[in-house]
Design a protein around this motif. Sequence first.
Motif, mmCIF file in Angstrom:
data_model
loop_
_atom_site.group_PDB
_atom_site.id
_atom_site.type_symbol
_atom_site.label_atom_id
_atom_site.label_comp_id
_atom_site.label_asym_id
_atom_site.label_seq_id
_atom_site.Cartn_x
_atom_site.Cartn_y
_atom_site.Cartn_z
ATOM 1 N N VAL A 42 -3.821 -7.479 -83.205
ATOM 2 C CA VAL A 42 -2.783 -8.075 -82.369
ATOM 3 C C VAL A 42 -3.261 -8.022 -80.919
ATOM 4 C CG1 VAL A 42 -0.393 -7.922 -81.588
ATOM 5 C CG2 VAL A 42 -0.962 -7.401 -83.967
ATOM 6 N N PHE A 44 -1.762 -9.679 -78.171
ATOM 7 C CA PHE A 44 -0.556 -9.343 -77.418
ATOM 8 C C PHE A 44 0.659 -9.748 -78.235
ATOM 9 C CE2 PHE A 44 -1.937 -13.459 -75.370
ATOM 10 C CZ PHE A 44 -0.900 -14.266 -75.818
ATOM 11 N N GLN A 45 1.823 -9.233 -77.823
ATOM 12 C CA GLN A 45 3.071 -9.500 -78.528
ATOM 13 C C GLN A 45 4.093 -10.133 -77.597
ATOM 14 O OE1 GLN A 45 3.606 -5.352 -80.085
ATOM 15 N NE2 GLN A 45 3.825 -6.386 -82.049
ATOM 16 N N ARG A 46 5.039 -10.810 -78.207
ATOM 17 C CA ARG A 46 6.144 -11.397 -77.453
ATOM 18 C C ARG A 46 6.840 -10.315 -76.620
ATOM 19 N NH1 ARG A 46 10.961 -15.067 -80.179
ATOM 20 N NH2 ARG A 46 11.761 -15.954 -78.234
ATOM 21 N N ASP A 48 5.436 -8.872 -73.970
ATOM 22 C CA ASP A 48 4.434 -8.178 -73.156
ATOM 23 C C ASP A 48 4.277 -8.858 -71.795
ATOM 24 O OD1 ASP A 48 3.987 -6.482 -75.261
ATOM 25 O OD2 ASP A 48 2.004 -7.288 -75.785
ATOM 26 N N GLU A 72 7.972 -16.323 -90.213
ATOM 27 C CA GLU A 72 6.999 -16.625 -89.162
ATOM 28 C C GLU A 72 6.876 -18.127 -88.946
ATOM 29 O OE1 GLU A 72 2.619 -15.013 -87.928
ATOM 30 O OE2 GLU A 72 2.835 -15.729 -89.989
ATOM 31 N N ARG A 95 5.316 -12.613 -72.209
ATOM 32 C CA ARG A 95 4.751 -13.401 -73.303
ATOM 33 C C ARG A 95 5.874 -13.972 -74.163
ATOM 34 N NH1 ARG A 95 -0.410 -14.145 -71.608
ATOM 35 N NH2 ARG A 95 -1.572 -12.192 -71.472
ATOM 36 N N ASP A 98 3.538 -14.034 -80.170
ATOM 37 C CA ASP A 98 2.496 -13.082 -80.546
ATOM 38 C C ASP A 98 1.159 -13.816 -80.677
ATOM 39 O OD1 ASP A 98 4.657 -11.382 -80.810
ATOM 40 O OD2 ASP A 98 4.627 -11.380 -82.999
ATOM 41 N N THR A 100 -2.625 -13.158 -82.563
ATOM 42 C CA THR A 100 -3.314 -12.291 -83.518
ATOM 43 C C THR A 100 -4.638 -12.920 -83.931
ATOM 44 O OG1 THR A 100 -1.156 -11.618 -84.401
ATOM 45 C CG2 THR A 100 -3.092 -11.090 -85.729
#
Length: 238
Positions: A42, A44-46, A48, A72, A95, A98, A100
């Motif tokens: 991962v 970055f994530q929503r 961040d 998803e 963000r 996500d 990945t």
Amino acid sequence: MAEFDRSPAFWRSFPIFQDFDDETITALAGISSFRRWLPDTVIFQRGDEGNYMVGVISGRIKVSLITPQGRELVLRQLEAGELFGEMAMLDDQPRSADATAQVASEGFVIAKRPFMDLIKLSPEAAGATIRYLCSRLRGITEQLETIALYHLNSRAARFLLFTLRQIHGTELPVRADLKLSLTQSDIAGILGASRPKVNRAISALEEAGAIRRSNGIIECNTERLQWIAEPGEHFHRP
């Protein structure tokens, strides 16, 4: 630190940088750093902080949204020559999705502050960045239109045409071969449908003579795909 191609040709292969002058390209190479991600990392994530953007050198990156129920929606599948993370970096917001690594991937990272300092010194670079963002917004609008308004058969045809245009440009040959690195589950996520429904849509395209699958290659009849991609009832099935 691992090295990568820092030539002007490499940087201009990314649409956001293609109109940057040589001096700005040199400065851009100087503020970038190389990164490598293992499969399923991962990035970055929503939610961040959006303090950097990433250019893909190799591999494949998935940008997606996941609902609280675990469903998803794949927004983008990114391969070499594509950029992600730029929206949050430029609008100073968290963000929105996500990111990945689906397979082993490599890329370069550009931090927010040095990039903003760079484009402040170059009106041409600032203008190129704005044009790129407008182009991205148009692409997002088209994707939303495809998911919301088109029958799944048309959505599948539009997806194939979009992918072909990434390779050939807007003027498509009548016949073109396409080798997708995506699984049918990946495509299902992009089209906002279940895998069985996507399988049926792909089979329907084949029955209509728009595609033919052979040894991992999709042989596309672009005229038939364009006909199917248009709205209307001529190719809709329940």
